[in-house]
Design a protein around this motif. Structure first.
Motif, PDB file in Angstrom:
ATOM      1  N   VAL A  26      -2.147-134.538  28.959  1.00 19.54           N
ATOM      2  CA  VAL A  26      -1.525-133.233  29.193  1.00 19.54           C
ATOM      3  C   VAL A  26      -2.530-132.287  29.852  1.00 19.54           C
ATOM      4  N   ALA A  27      -3.779-132.304  29.389  1.00 17.07           N
ATOM      5  CA  ALA A  27      -4.808-131.457  29.994  1.00 17.07           C
ATOM      6  C   ALA A  27      -4.981-131.791  31.472  1.00 17.07           C
ATOM      7  N   GLU A  28      -4.995-133.076  31.800  1.00 15.04           N
ATOM      8  CA  GLU A  28      -5.129-133.481  33.198  1.00 15.04           C
ATOM      9  C   GLU A  28      -3.947-133.000  34.022  1.00 15.04           C
ATOM     10  N   HIS A  29      -2.741-133.083  33.441  1.00 14.42           N
ATOM     11  CA  HIS A  29      -1.567-132.617  34.172  1.00 14.42           C
ATOM     12  C   HIS A  29      -1.630-131.108  34.404  1.00 14.42           C
ATOM     13  N   LEU A  30      -2.010-130.347  33.382  1.00 14.42           N
ATOM     14  CA  LEU A  30      -2.106-128.902  33.541  1.00 14.42           C
ATOM     15  C   LEU A  30      -3.152-128.527  34.589  1.00 14.42           C
ATOM     16  N   ALA A  31      -4.265-129.235  34.584  1.00 16.50           N
ATOM     17  CA  ALA A  31      -5.317-128.942  35.564  1.00 16.50           C
ATOM     18  C   ALA A  31      -4.817-129.157  36.981  1.00 16.50           C
ATOM     19  N   LEU A 365       5.722-132.617  28.423  1.00 16.84           N
ATOM     20  CA  LEU A 365       5.161-131.598  27.541  1.00 16.84           C
ATOM     21  C   LEU A 365       4.465-130.509  28.341  1.00 16.84           C
ATOM     22  N   GLY A 366       3.661-130.909  29.326  1.00 11.32           N
ATOM     23  CA  GLY A 366       2.958-129.919  30.134  1.00 11.32           C
ATOM     24  C   GLY A 366       3.912-128.988  30.852  1.00 11.32           C
ATOM     25  N   GLU A 367       4.974-129.532  31.459  1.00 13.67           N
ATOM     26  CA  GLU A 367       5.927-128.700  32.178  1.00 13.67           C
ATOM     27  C   GLU A 367       6.762-127.852  31.230  1.00 13.67           C
ATOM     28  N   ALA A 369       5.610-126.486  28.466  1.00 15.15           N
ATOM     29  CA  ALA A 369       4.751-125.347  28.136  1.00 15.15           C
ATOM     30  C   ALA A 369       4.671-124.359  29.293  1.00 15.15           C
ATOM     31  N   LEU A 370       4.499-124.864  30.516  1.00 17.61           N
ATOM     32  CA  LEU A 370       4.430-123.975  31.678  1.00 17.61           C
ATOM     33  C   LEU A 370       5.742-123.231  31.884  1.00 17.61           C
ATOM     34  N   CYS A 371       6.842-123.916  31.652  1.00 14.70           N
ATOM     35  CA  CYS A 371       8.144-123.284  31.820  1.00 14.70           C
ATOM     36  C   CYS A 371       8.320-122.118  30.845  1.00 14.70           C
ATOM     37  N   LEU A 372       7.977-122.335  29.583  1.00 16.29           N
ATOM     38  CA  LEU A 372       8.088-121.264  28.598  1.00 16.29           C
ATOM     39  C   LEU A 372       7.159-120.104  28.914  1.00 16.29           C
ATOM     40  N   ALA A 373       5.981-120.407  29.438  1.00 22.43           N
ATOM     41  CA  ALA A 373       5.000-119.358  29.712  1.00 22.43           C
ATOM     42  C   ALA A 373       5.286-118.582  30.988  1.00 22.43           C
ATOM     43  N   LEU A 374       5.765-119.275  32.018  1.00 25.03           N
ATOM     44  CA  LEU A 374       5.811-118.681  33.358  1.00 25.03           C
ATOM     45  C   LEU A 374       7.213-118.425  33.886  1.00 25.03           C
ATOM     46  N   ASP A 375       8.234-119.037  33.301  1.00 27.17           N
ATOM     47  CA  ASP A 375       9.601-118.908  33.818  1.00 27.17           C
ATOM     48  C   ASP A 375      10.495-118.147  32.846  1.00 27.17           C
ATOM     49  N   ARG A 376       9.939-117.192  32.160  1.00 28.40           N
ATOM     50  CA  ARG A 376      10.644-116.570  31.041  1.00 28.40           C
ATOM     51  C   ARG A 376      11.924-115.854  31.459  1.00 28.40           C
ATOM     52  N   ASP A 377      11.979-115.354  32.675  1.00 26.07           N
ATOM     53  CA  ASP A 377      13.179-114.650  33.122  1.00 26.07           C
ATOM     54  C   ASP A 377      14.339-115.594  33.417  1.00 26.07           C
ATOM     55  N   ARG A 378      14.079-116.898  33.453  1.00 28.33           N
ATOM     56  CA  ARG A 378      15.118-117.886  33.740  1.00 28.33           C
ATOM     57  C   ARG A 378      15.549-118.667  32.503  1.00 28.33           C
ATOM     58  N   GLY A 393      16.017-125.718  28.862  1.00 27.27           N
ATOM     59  CA  GLY A 393      17.203-125.941  29.664  1.00 27.27           C
ATOM     60  C   GLY A 393      16.962-126.274  31.120  1.00 27.27           C
ATOM     61  N   LEU A 394      17.830-125.738  31.989  1.00 28.06           N
ATOM     62  CA  LEU A 394      17.826-126.104  33.404  1.00 28.06           C
ATOM     63  C   LEU A 394      16.530-125.731  34.142  1.00 28.06           C
ATOM     64  N   PRO A 395      15.815-124.673  33.771  1.00 29.78           N
ATOM     65  CA  PRO A 395      14.514-124.448  34.426  1.00 29.78           C
ATOM     66  C   PRO A 395      13.548-125.622  34.258  1.00 29.78           C
ATOM     67  N   LEU A 396      13.593-126.303  33.108  1.00 25.95           N
ATOM     68  CA  LEU A 396      12.748-127.491  32.927  1.00 25.95           C
ATOM     69  C   LEU A 396      13.249-128.640  33.794  1.00 25.95           C
ATOM     70  N   VAL A 397      14.565-128.765  33.962  1.00 26.96           N
ATOM     71  CA  VAL A 397      15.104-129.771  34.881  1.00 26.96           C
ATOM     72  C   VAL A 397      14.521-129.573  36.273  1.00 26.96           C
ATOM     73  N   ASP A 398      14.505-128.331  36.743  1.00 29.05           N
ATOM     74  CA  ASP A 398      13.962-128.038  38.074  1.00 29.05           C
ATOM     75  C   ASP A 398      12.490-128.409  38.165  1.00 29.05           C
ATOM     76  N   ARG A 399      11.737-128.086  37.128  1.00 31.45           N
ATOM     77  CA  ARG A 399      10.308-128.408  37.145  1.00 31.45           C
ATOM     78  C   ARG A 399      10.072-129.917  37.167  1.00 31.45           C
ATOM     79  N   LEU A 400      10.815-130.655  36.370  1.00 30.10           N
ATOM     80  CA  LEU A 400      10.632-132.102  36.322  1.00 30.10           C
ATOM     81  C   LEU A 400      11.025-132.746  37.646  1.00 30.10           C
ATOM     82  N   ARG A 401      12.073-132.271  38.262  1.00 33.61           N
ATOM     83  CA  ARG A 401      12.429-132.766  39.589  1.00 33.61           C
ATOM     84  C   ARG A 401      11.285-132.544  40.572  1.00 33.61           C
ATOM     85  N   GLY A 402      10.596-131.418  40.424  1.00 35.58           N
ATOM     86  CA  GLY A 402       9.476-131.114  41.300  1.00 35.58           C
ATOM     87  C   GLY A 402       8.280-132.029  41.114  1.00 35.58           C
TER      88      GLY A 402
END
Length: 413
Positions: A26-31, A365-367, A369-378, A393-402
């Motif tokens: 997870v640390a490697e993915h976040l980096a 897991l990494g995405e 955490a990032l989604c909760l931290a950075l995509d709060r308005d969605r 929800g769907l914001p995590l779907v978008d991140r995983l597709r990315g």
């Protein structure tokens, strides 16, 4: 009452258990994937091991602070919760180590994500932390790895497509694992040991494990459609031979909780199960029967002291997992097949070219955490003990597709 709010915190994401097997991934993915300026900290019991990990991860992590914390010391994990907008934890078994951190996040309004597949632990956090988290605004999102993101988000994507098509509610819905390749970690095995030990110590818990709606927020209002599959059953799904998927006893309950938390939006007659396909040839029937029998035999052996001791000698120890080449060649593919109340058919594909339990799980897991931290308005307007579908929800779907995951719903006749 909540102690603080999460609006003004020192860190966007604190990764707890960073030096463990999955924590390192997870640390490697976040980096590699966190946007520049994301405030990330690494947390664990040993400052020396955290420092070594930070050096191994390299330049992107060079400025990440190191936080020493002990999962079993309430004030220690409370400091993590007060410092972060989101805490992502890989410290398990969660039933043994996880509750103080969940309670701290619930009190402080801190969002939380983990990798648990432990039904008894999740039921405990619902009973002890849900109301507190609702009051503080914390999203406590369990099971943000292979348990249970593909299942939970796959059904959400299916529902979203059917809803946009005005095709009615979901009814008979089956997740079919059509391809999977990957390794098993010692942490997963240790979580299973812990849950089985809890049931041996208190046999009354068996009733909870056997309840298809064990994670429901309101058990009395569930439809109780009898959609739990016998673990020994071999059946035909279309022209394919299939056996129950080994992770179905947990994943199905997470998906049913999502439906209930959304006020049964998927449908009051939503009937959900998970199986593993072995193809249409006669040999598929043999493989399906062998897999079902092996699963039952393994669980039985883990419940008997002499055979459990033998298995402990050969199973991976906590902190260990598949080698890098296994992770690189791993993959999974699932199809969610459903009929709606208007008799419309949908088939949703959830797939990734990553080892499901570790390569893919670390990304999920990494995405999360990032989604909760950075995509709060969605994010969905929700708080409490949640699921990936209801908490992110769907914001995590978008991140995983990315990141290369496939999550796609298709109308079929």
């Amino acid at each position: 009452m909540p102690e603080t709010t999460s609006g003004d915190r020192e860190f966007d994401v604190v990764l707890f258990g960073a030096t463990g097997y999955v924590g390192r991934l997870v640390a490697e993915h976040l980096a590699e994937h966190a946007p520049e300026g994301t405030r990330i900290a690494l947390a664990g019991r040993s400052a020396a091991r955290l420092g070594a990990l930070r050096a191994e991860v390299g330049t992107p992590a060079a400025g990440w602070p190191l936080l020493v914390a002990d999962a079993q010391q309430a004030e220690s994990v409370a400091r993590l919760a007060r410092a972060a907008r989101v805490v992502a934890t890989t410290v398990g078994p969660y039933a043994r180590y996880g509750l103080p951190l969940v309670e701290a996040c619930a009190r402080t309004g801190t969002d939380y994500v983990d990798l648990t597949g432990e039904l008894l632990f999740v039921r405990t956090t619902i009973d002890r932390c849900h109301a507190t988290a609702v009051a503080s605004g914390a999203r406590l999102v369990h099971s943000c790895g292979f348990d249970s993101v593909p299942s939970d988000l796959g059904v959400l994507v299916t529902y979203d497509r059917a809803h946009r098509d005005a095709a009615g509610q979901l009814e008979d819905t089956t997740l079919v694992v059509t391809d999977v390749k990957g390794g098993v970690s010692g942490g997963t095995i240790d979580s299973l040991r812990t849950q089985l030990a809890a049931v041996r110590a208190d046999p009354r818990l068996r009733h909870l494990l056997d309840d298809p709606y064990a994670l429901s927020p309101d058990r009395s209002h569930e439809p109780d459609l009898g959609d739990e599959t016998d673990r020994t059953a071999v059946e035909r799904i279309g022209n394919e031979w299939a056996a129950p998927f080994v992770m179905a006893p947990y994943n199905t309950r997470v998906v049913r909780r999502s439906n209930a938390l959304r006020t049964w939006a998927y449908g009051r007659r939503f009937c959900y199960r998970e199986v593993m396909s072995f193809g249409s040839r006669p040999s598929g029937a043999v493989m399906a029967a062998g897999t079902a029998a092996a699963t039952v035999a393994f669980l039985a052996a883990m419940n008997v002291a002499p055979t459990r001791a033998l298995l402990d000698r050969v199973l991976p120890a906590p902190g260990h997992g598949p080698a890098a080449d296994t992770r690189r060649t791993g993959r999974f593919r699932m199809e969610i097949r459903t009929r709606t109340s208007t008799d419309a058919g949908y088939r949703t594909v959830v797939a990734a070219h990553r080892d499901p339990g570790y390569g893919a799980t670390s990304v999920m897991l990494g995405e999360s955490a990032l989604c909760l931290a950075l995509d709060r308005d969605r994010l969905p307007e929700s708080a409490g003990v949640l699921t990936p579908a209801t908490g992110i929800g769907l914001p995590l779907v978008d991140r995983l597709r990315g990141t290369g995951f496939e999550l796609s719903a298709h109308f079929v006749t």
